[in-house]
Design an enzyme around this catalytic site. Structure first.
Site, PDB file in Angstrom:
ATOM      1  N   ALA A  73     -26.686  -6.143 -46.184  1.00 48.74           N
ATOM      2  CA  ALA A  73     -26.040  -7.449 -46.088  1.00 48.74           C
ATOM      3  C   ALA A  73     -26.645  -8.154 -44.878  1.00 48.74           C
ATOM      4  O   ALA A  73     -27.190  -7.507 -43.977  1.00 48.74           O
ATOM      5  CB  ALA A  73     -24.543  -7.265 -45.903  1.00 48.74           C
ATOM      6  N   GLU A 139     -24.689   1.485 -41.714  1.00 50.79           N
ATOM      7  CA  GLU A 139     -23.643   0.588 -41.191  1.00 50.79           C
ATOM      8  C   GLU A 139     -22.950   1.152 -39.954  1.00 50.79           C
ATOM      9  O   GLU A 139     -22.504   0.409 -39.083  1.00 50.79           O
ATOM     10  CB  GLU A 139     -22.601   0.296 -42.275  1.00 50.79           C
ATOM     11  CG  GLU A 139     -23.108  -0.577 -43.422  1.00 50.79           C
ATOM     12  CD  GLU A 139     -23.669   0.221 -44.589  1.00 50.79           C
ATOM     13  OE1 GLU A 139     -24.075   1.384 -44.387  1.00 50.79           O
ATOM     14  OE2 GLU A 139     -23.706  -0.337 -45.711  1.00 50.79           O
TER      15      GLU A 139
HETATM   16  C1  HXC Z   1     -30.242  -9.803 -41.301  1.00 46.31           C
HETATM   17  C2  HXC Z   1     -32.190  -8.627 -41.059  1.00 46.31           C
HETATM   18  C3  HXC Z   1     -31.590  -7.479 -41.619  1.00 46.31           C
HETATM   19  C4  HXC Z   1     -30.220  -7.563 -42.033  1.00 46.31           C
HETATM   20  C5  HXC Z   1     -33.624  -7.006 -41.116  1.00 46.31           C
HETATM   21  N1  HXC Z   1     -33.450  -8.287 -40.755  1.00 46.31           N
HETATM   22  N2  HXC Z   1     -32.499  -6.493 -41.640  1.00 46.31           N
HETATM   23  N3  HXC Z   1     -31.524  -9.783 -40.912  1.00 46.31           N
HETATM   24  N4  HXC Z   1     -29.617  -8.754 -41.844  1.00 46.31           N
HETATM   25  N5  HXC Z   1     -29.589  -6.568 -42.620  1.00 46.31           N
HETATM   26  C6  HXC Z   1     -34.437  -9.199 -40.154  1.00 46.31           C
HETATM   27  C7  HXC Z   1     -34.640  -8.898 -38.682  1.00 46.31           C
HETATM   28  O1  HXC Z   1     -33.639  -9.495 -37.912  1.00 46.31           O
HETATM   29  C8  HXC Z   1     -35.995  -9.505 -38.453  1.00 46.31           C
HETATM   30  O2  HXC Z   1     -35.846 -10.903 -38.363  1.00 46.31           O
HETATM   31  C9  HXC Z   1     -36.727  -9.227 -39.760  1.00 46.31           C
HETATM   32  O3  HXC Z   1     -35.703  -9.003 -40.730  1.00 46.31           O
HETATM   33  C10 HXC Z   1     -37.607  -7.992 -39.699  1.00 46.31           C
HETATM   34  O4  HXC Z   1     -36.812  -6.906 -39.265  1.00 46.31           O
HETATM   35  P1  HXC Z   1     -37.176  -6.022 -37.968  1.00 46.31           P
HETATM   36  O5  HXC Z   1     -35.908  -5.396 -37.517  1.00 46.31           O
HETATM   37  O6  HXC Z   1     -37.948  -6.821 -36.979  1.00 46.31           O
HETATM   38  O7  HXC Z   1     -38.144  -4.941 -38.605  1.00 46.31           O
HETATM   39  P2  HXC Z   1     -38.359  -3.428 -38.140  1.00 46.31           P
HETATM   40  O8  HXC Z   1     -38.405  -3.327 -36.657  1.00 46.31           O
HETATM   41  O9  HXC Z   1     -39.527  -2.928 -38.913  1.00 46.31           O
HETATM   42  O10 HXC Z   1     -37.055  -2.650 -38.630  1.00 46.31           O
HETATM   43  C11 HXC Z   1     -36.737  -2.563 -40.018  1.00 46.31           C
HETATM   44  C12 HXC Z   1     -35.262  -2.086 -40.207  1.00 46.31           C
HETATM   45  C13 HXC Z   1     -34.348  -2.978 -39.356  1.00 46.31           C
HETATM   46  C14 HXC Z   1     -35.170  -0.625 -39.749  1.00 46.31           C
HETATM   47  C15 HXC Z   1     -34.929  -2.149 -41.682  1.00 46.31           C
HETATM   48  O11 HXC Z   1     -34.594  -4.333 -39.688  1.00 46.31           O
HETATM   49  C16 HXC Z   1     -32.891  -2.715 -39.546  1.00 46.31           C
HETATM   50  O12 HXC Z   1     -32.363  -1.732 -39.028  1.00 46.31           O
HETATM   51  N6  HXC Z   1     -32.209  -3.612 -40.269  1.00 46.31           N
HETATM   52  C17 HXC Z   1     -30.777  -3.544 -40.449  1.00 46.31           C
HETATM   53  C18 HXC Z   1     -30.397  -2.453 -41.417  1.00 46.31           C
HETATM   54  C19 HXC Z   1     -28.906  -2.354 -41.555  1.00 46.31           C
HETATM   55  O13 HXC Z   1     -28.181  -2.077 -40.576  1.00 46.31           O
HETATM   56  N7  HXC Z   1     -28.383  -2.609 -42.740  1.00 46.31           N
HETATM   57  C20 HXC Z   1     -26.983  -2.574 -43.026  1.00 46.31           C
HETATM   58  C21 HXC Z   1     -26.406  -3.954 -42.813  1.00 46.31           C
HETATM   59  S1  HXC Z   1     -24.652  -3.964 -43.003  1.00 46.31           S
HETATM   60  P3  HXC Z   1     -36.483 -11.729 -37.124  1.00 46.31           P
HETATM   61  O14 HXC Z   1     -35.922 -13.102 -37.296  1.00 46.31           O
HETATM   62  O15 HXC Z   1     -36.069 -11.041 -35.876  1.00 46.31           O
HETATM   63  O16 HXC Z   1     -37.943 -11.634 -37.388  1.00 46.31           O
HETATM   64  C22 HXC Z   1     -24.421  -3.876 -44.666  1.00 46.31           C
HETATM   65  C23 HXC Z   1     -22.993  -3.837 -45.080  1.00 46.31           C
HETATM   66  C24 HXC Z   1     -22.859  -3.951 -46.561  1.00 46.31           C
HETATM   67  O17 HXC Z   1     -25.323  -3.842 -45.410  1.00 46.31           O
HETATM   68  C25 HXC Z   1     -21.484  -4.326 -46.918  1.00 46.31           C
HETATM   69  C26 HXC Z   1     -21.355  -4.871 -48.300  1.00 46.31           C
HETATM   70  C27 HXC Z   1     -22.129  -6.077 -48.650  1.00 46.31           C
END
Ligand code: HXC
Length: 265
Positions: A73, A139
């Protein structure tokens, strides 16, 4: 637009149309296809449109770019939410709408399928994964927990021991582990992921659609019903298919040693 709809989908390499198959592409590669409200809305509307189109027999969902199916998300959009705003927006109802789609859905996963991205892949009927795909529910690391089916579907797929470890630590699962543990249908080379998913979708699209939908519905009941109720549901769907022209055609074609012509009736 953050979701691209191609119907009929065109084959990745040959450019030829894949009959009866639609391709939905999550198209926010700059945010690793994070599922913001707009993307979820377009995704669900696209799925529902295709589900009511008799020509669409199977759908493939994939992520744009070469890094992610979806990284969850959209955290930036969600950061200031409260239980009240989440309740009023009722945006999680969209996940129920995905569950109601009757046409089969295949996720073609390259790279990250994290959080809501992993939950979306698991909400599909099958997953074709690239050998560098990564599945996880991270998460917990941002102070929450899975909210769109992760605790339920991952646990059903992997068993409690592994799912609990992943969800409580936020650790990931490689494509190979996911395949060995039954989370994904098949792992293929990265560059073949989409064509493998489209080929599988094409195979399903060429089969009698009423039987395909009835079978999908019955397999999904295996998650929810007792064995007895599930067997009864299966038998009802089996009997119902004998009201279809396709059942008569399929069996006659077998006896007459010819290819069946499906009508979807
Ligand atoms: C918003 C996101 C994002 C996310 C990545 N980005 N994941 N933006 N929401 N979930 C954006 C980053 O901010 C960044 O934007 C760009 O994408 C590239 O990501 P980086 O982090 O710079 O890349 P990297 O260092 O290679 O790391 C990749 C990654 C990391 C390990 C996947 O992005 C990450 O940990 N993302 C979050 C994963 C996560 O926690 N997901 C769960 C979310 S909660 P900029 O603008 O800085 O370039 C969820 C709840 C669901 O899903 C509930 C029901 C719907």
């Amino acid at each position: 637009m953050t979701v691209k709809v191609d119907f009929p989908a065109t084959h990745f390499h040959s450019g030829a149309a894949v009959d009866g198959v639609a391709l939905l592409t999550l198209d926010r590669p700059e945010a690793l296809n994070a599922l913001d409200v707009q993307t979820m809305q377009e995704l669900v509307e696209g799925l529902e449109r295709l589900d009511s189109d008799a020509d669409c027999r199977c759908v493939v969902i994939t992520g744009a770019g070469d890094r992610a199916f979806a990284a969850g998300a959209d955290i930036k959009e969600m950061a200031e939410a409260t239980p009240v705003t989440l309740g009023i927006a009722n945006s999680f109802a969209r996940w129920e709408r995905i569950r109601s789609v009757r046409v089969p859905i295949i996720a073609a996963v390259r790279g990250f399928a994290l959080g809501g991205g992993c939950e979306l892949a698991m909400a599909c009927d099958m997953i074709i994964a690239s050998d560098d795909a990564v599945f996880g529910q991270p998460e917990i690391k941002i102070g929450v927990m899975p909210g769109a089916g992760g605790t339920q579907r991952l646990t059903r797929a992997l068993g409690k021991a592994k799912a609990m470890e992943m969800i409580l630590t936020g650790s990931n699962l490689s494509a190979r582990e996911a395949e060995a543990r039954g989370l994904v249908t098949r792992v293929v080379a990265r560059e073949e992921t989409l064509s493998a998913a489209l080929a599988l979708a094409g195979e399903i699209a060429a089969l009698p659609p009423l039987a395909v939908r009835a079978a999908k519905e019955a397999v999904n009941r295996a998650y929810e019903l007792s064995l007895e109720a599930g067997l009864e549901f299966e038998r009802r769907n089996f009997f119902l298919l004998f009201a279809s022209d396709d059942q008569k055609e399929g069996m006659r074609a077998f006896i007459e040693k010819r290819r069946p012509e499906w009508k979807g009736r």
